[in-house]
Design a protein around this motif. Structure first.
Motif, PDB file in Angstrom:
ATOM      1  N   GLY A  94     -35.836 -55.356 -16.394  1.00 39.04           N
ATOM      2  CA  GLY A  94     -35.558 -53.953 -16.060  1.00 39.04           C
ATOM      3  C   GLY A  94     -34.188 -53.516 -16.567  1.00 39.04           C
ATOM      4  N   ARG A  95     -34.047 -52.198 -16.779  1.00 43.72           N
ATOM      5  CA  ARG A  95     -32.830 -51.661 -17.405  1.00 43.72           C
ATOM      6  C   ARG A  95     -32.013 -50.828 -16.420  1.00 43.72           C
ATOM      7  N   LEU A  96     -30.707 -51.029 -16.481  1.00 44.49           N
ATOM      8  CA  LEU A  96     -29.773 -50.161 -15.740  1.00 44.49           C
ATOM      9  C   LEU A  96     -29.089 -49.240 -16.739  1.00 44.49           C
ATOM     10  N   LEU A  97     -28.942 -47.971 -16.362  1.00 43.23           N
ATOM     11  CA  LEU A  97     -28.250 -47.018 -17.226  1.00 43.23           C
ATOM     12  C   LEU A  97     -27.347 -46.148 -16.359  1.00 43.23           C
ATOM     13  N   ALA A  98     -26.078 -46.067 -16.744  1.00 43.99           N
ATOM     14  CA  ALA A  98     -25.162 -45.139 -16.074  1.00 43.99           C
ATOM     15  C   ALA A  98     -24.638 -44.168 -17.124  1.00 43.99           C
ATOM     16  N   VAL A  99     -24.602 -42.894 -16.777  1.00 46.16           N
ATOM     17  CA  VAL A  99     -24.046 -41.872 -17.677  1.00 46.16           C
ATOM     18  C   VAL A  99     -22.919 -41.168 -16.942  1.00 46.16           C
ATOM     19  N   GLU A 100     -21.786 -41.043 -17.588  1.00 46.64           N
ATOM     20  CA  GLU A 100     -20.646 -40.324 -17.019  1.00 46.64           C
ATOM     21  C   GLU A 100     -19.997 -39.487 -18.113  1.00 46.64           C
ATOM     22  N   ARG A 101     -19.523 -38.319 -17.742  1.00 42.48           N
ATOM     23  CA  ARG A 101     -18.794 -37.462 -18.682  1.00 42.48           C
ATOM     24  C   ARG A 101     -17.545 -38.189 -19.188  1.00 42.48           C
ATOM     25  N   ARG A 102     -17.223 -38.011 -20.463  1.00 39.62           N
ATOM     26  CA  ARG A 102     -15.991 -38.615 -20.996  1.00 39.62           C
ATOM     27  C   ARG A 102     -14.808 -37.771 -20.568  1.00 39.62           C
ATOM     28  N   THR A 103     -13.835 -38.418 -19.957  1.00 41.37           N
ATOM     29  CA  THR A 103     -12.642 -37.691 -19.520  1.00 41.37           C
ATOM     30  C   THR A 103     -11.427 -38.216 -20.283  1.00 41.37           C
ATOM     31  N   ASP A 104     -10.408 -37.379 -20.293  1.00 42.29           N
ATOM     32  CA  ASP A 104      -9.193 -37.747 -21.020  1.00 42.29           C
ATOM     33  C   ASP A 104      -8.216 -38.454 -20.095  1.00 42.29           C
ATOM     34  N   HIS A 105      -7.459 -39.353 -20.669  1.00 46.15           N
ATOM     35  CA  HIS A 105      -6.353 -39.966 -19.932  1.00 46.15           C
ATOM     36  C   HIS A 105      -5.405 -38.859 -19.478  1.00 46.15           C
ATOM     37  N   GLY A 106      -5.037 -38.917 -18.212  1.00 46.20           N
ATOM     38  CA  GLY A 106      -4.092 -37.924 -17.705  1.00 46.20           C
ATOM     39  C   GLY A 106      -4.736 -36.632 -17.263  1.00 46.20           C
ATOM     40  N   ALA A 107      -6.095 -36.547 -17.264  1.00 48.16           N
ATOM     41  CA  ALA A 107      -6.775 -35.323 -16.798  1.00 48.16           C
ATOM     42  C   ALA A 107      -6.488 -35.125 -15.306  1.00 48.16           C
ATOM     43  N   THR A 108      -6.621 -33.874 -14.862  1.00 47.50           N
ATOM     44  CA  THR A 108      -6.414 -33.585 -13.438  1.00 47.50           C
ATOM     45  C   THR A 108      -7.565 -32.718 -12.921  1.00 47.50           C
ATOM     46  N   GLY A 109      -7.703 -32.661 -11.582  1.00 45.63           N
ATOM     47  CA  GLY A 109      -8.684 -31.780 -10.951  1.00 45.63           C
ATOM     48  C   GLY A 109     -10.110 -32.088 -11.374  1.00 45.63           C
ATOM     49  N   LEU A 110     -10.910 -31.009 -11.572  1.00 42.78           N
ATOM     50  CA  LEU A 110     -12.330 -31.167 -11.912  1.00 42.78           C
ATOM     51  C   LEU A 110     -12.521 -31.980 -13.187  1.00 42.78           C
ATOM     52  N   ALA A 111     -11.543 -31.891 -14.079  1.00 46.29           N
ATOM     53  CA  ALA A 111     -11.649 -32.582 -15.371  1.00 46.29           C
ATOM     54  C   ALA A 111     -11.618 -34.101 -15.230  1.00 46.29           C
ATOM     55  N   THR A 112     -11.368 -34.605 -14.031  1.00 44.32           N
ATOM     56  CA  THR A 112     -11.353 -36.063 -13.844  1.00 44.32           C
ATOM     57  C   THR A 112     -12.731 -36.606 -13.461  1.00 44.32           C
ATOM     58  N   HIS A 113     -13.710 -35.696 -13.208  1.00 40.59           N
ATOM     59  CA  HIS A 113     -15.036 -36.170 -12.759  1.00 40.59           C
ATOM     60  C   HIS A 113     -15.784 -36.798 -13.923  1.00 40.59           C
ATOM     61  N   GLY A 114     -15.591 -38.083 -14.113  1.00 40.26           N
ATOM     62  CA  GLY A 114     -16.202 -38.816 -15.213  1.00 40.26           C
ATOM     63  C   GLY A 114     -15.371 -40.063 -15.449  1.00 40.26           C
ATOM     64  N   TRP A 115     -15.432 -40.592 -16.664  1.00 38.60           N
ATOM     65  CA  TRP A 115     -14.718 -41.828 -16.967  1.00 38.60           C
ATOM     66  C   TRP A 115     -13.919 -41.711 -18.254  1.00 38.60           C
ATOM     67  N   THR A 116     -12.769 -42.327 -18.235  1.00 36.34           N
ATOM     68  CA  THR A 116     -12.044 -42.593 -19.478  1.00 36.34           C
ATOM     69  C   THR A 116     -12.698 -43.808 -20.148  1.00 36.34           C
ATOM     70  N   ASP A 117     -12.263 -44.123 -21.353  1.00 35.88           N
ATOM     71  CA  ASP A 117     -12.784 -45.327 -22.019  1.00 35.88           C
ATOM     72  C   ASP A 117     -12.495 -46.570 -21.173  1.00 35.88           C
ATOM     73  N   ALA A 118     -11.329 -46.613 -20.555  1.00 35.40           N
ATOM     74  CA  ALA A 118     -10.975 -47.783 -19.748  1.00 35.40           C
ATOM     75  C   ALA A 118     -11.909 -47.922 -18.544  1.00 35.40           C
ATOM     76  N   GLN A 119     -12.247 -46.805 -17.924  1.00 36.18           N
ATOM     77  CA  GLN A 119     -13.142 -46.861 -16.762  1.00 36.18           C
ATOM     78  C   GLN A 119     -14.562 -47.256 -17.170  1.00 36.18           C
ATOM     79  N   ALA A 120     -15.033 -46.763 -18.323  1.00 34.81           N
ATOM     80  CA  ALA A 120     -16.363 -47.154 -18.805  1.00 34.81           C
ATOM     81  C   ALA A 120     -16.399 -48.663 -19.072  1.00 34.81           C
ATOM     82  N   GLU A 121     -15.343 -49.187 -19.695  1.00 38.00           N
ATOM     83  CA  GLU A 121     -15.287 -50.635 -19.965  1.00 38.00           C
ATOM     84  C   GLU A 121     -15.191 -51.427 -18.669  1.00 38.00           C
ATOM     85  N   SER A 122     -14.460 -50.883 -17.717  1.00 36.22           N
ATOM     86  CA  SER A 122     -14.320 -51.566 -16.439  1.00 36.22           C
ATOM     87  C   SER A 122     -15.679 -51.645 -15.724  1.00 36.22           C
TER      88      SER A 122
END
Ligand code: SAM
Length: 206
Positions: free
Chosen positions: A145-173
């Motif tokens: 079986g397959r697991l899939l997670a999708v998250e919006r790409r966010t920028d390092h240092g984003a604030t507020g609503l713009a943080t709802h998602g992952w940076t590259d570091a968070q996706a790798e984590s």
């Protein structure tokens, strides 16, 4: 990699209060409008077919669940928010191939080994306990079986609503946590949901 975001956990919005009551309903209607591109992307990437049982963790108003059902899959949509599930049920108008269940990633109301696909779209960043959520995903997946997670790409240092998602570091984590949970062939892909840049993280239960 930026040090500040490397310290941010993948569930950096675990305490978001907005998915209950009237606020939850308002967000639910908003997600009906903006969730379609992620739903299409997940259905393509997971190669959903009539042979599948898809568990949509954090299904919100159920856009992706309905997209998978239109491909012939049986679907279980799980969300902790009664407001979201009310909208999902109302919009779906009683399709027999979708079951809606109140629950969380950390306590999936789904039998062991019964799912061929578990996906989590724009929700892992809200989970209270990602390690437990992944243990539950592993439990309910059948071998292969397959697991899939999708998250919006966010920028390092984003604030507020713009943080709802992952940076590259968070996706790798998150990918590292998937491997620690026992998933194999885990990969992180920079993708597009419509015009929006997203991360997809996928893995397979051996
Ligand atoms: C941004 S919405 C995304 C909804 C839907 N997946 C979509 O793409 O339209 C996040 C959803 O995650 C749900 N959620 C929050 N905490 C959760 C948890 N611990 N387990 C599962 N879902 C959770 C919320 O209730 C909400 O419906």
């Amino acid at each position: 990699m930026n040090d500040a975001s490397a310290e941010m956990p993948v569930n950096h919005h675990a305490d978001h209060p907005g998915f209950a009551g009237i606020t939850g309903s308002l967000f639910g209607f908003l997600f009906l409008l903006i969730g379609r591109a992620n739903a299409r992307l997940a259905t393509e990437r997971a190669h959903v077919s009539a042979a599948d049982h898809v568990v949509d963790v954090g299904c919100g108003p159920g856009t992706a669940a309905r997209t998978a059902a239109r491909r012939g899959a049986r679907v279980t949509g799980v969300d902790p928010s009664a407001s979201m599930l009310r909208i999902a049920q109302a919009v779906t108008r009683g399709r027999a191939d979708i079951t809606w269940a109140e629950g969380t990633a950390e306590r999936l109301p789904v039998p062991d080994g019964s799912a061929t696909v578990v996906w989590a779209l724009a929700t892992v960043h809200h989970w209270r306990d990602v390690t437990e959520g992944l243990a539950q995903a592993y439990r309910v997946l059948a071998p292969g079986g397959r697991l899939l997670a999708v998250e919006r790409r966010t920028d390092h240092g984003a604030t507020g609503l713009a943080t709802h998602g992952w940076t590259d570091a968070q996706a790798e984590s998150f990918a590292g946590l998937c491997r620690a949970a026992g998933l194999v062939d885990v990969c992180v892909t920079g993708d597009r949901a419509g015009r929006r840049p997203v991360w997809t993280v996928s893995g397979t239960k051996p």
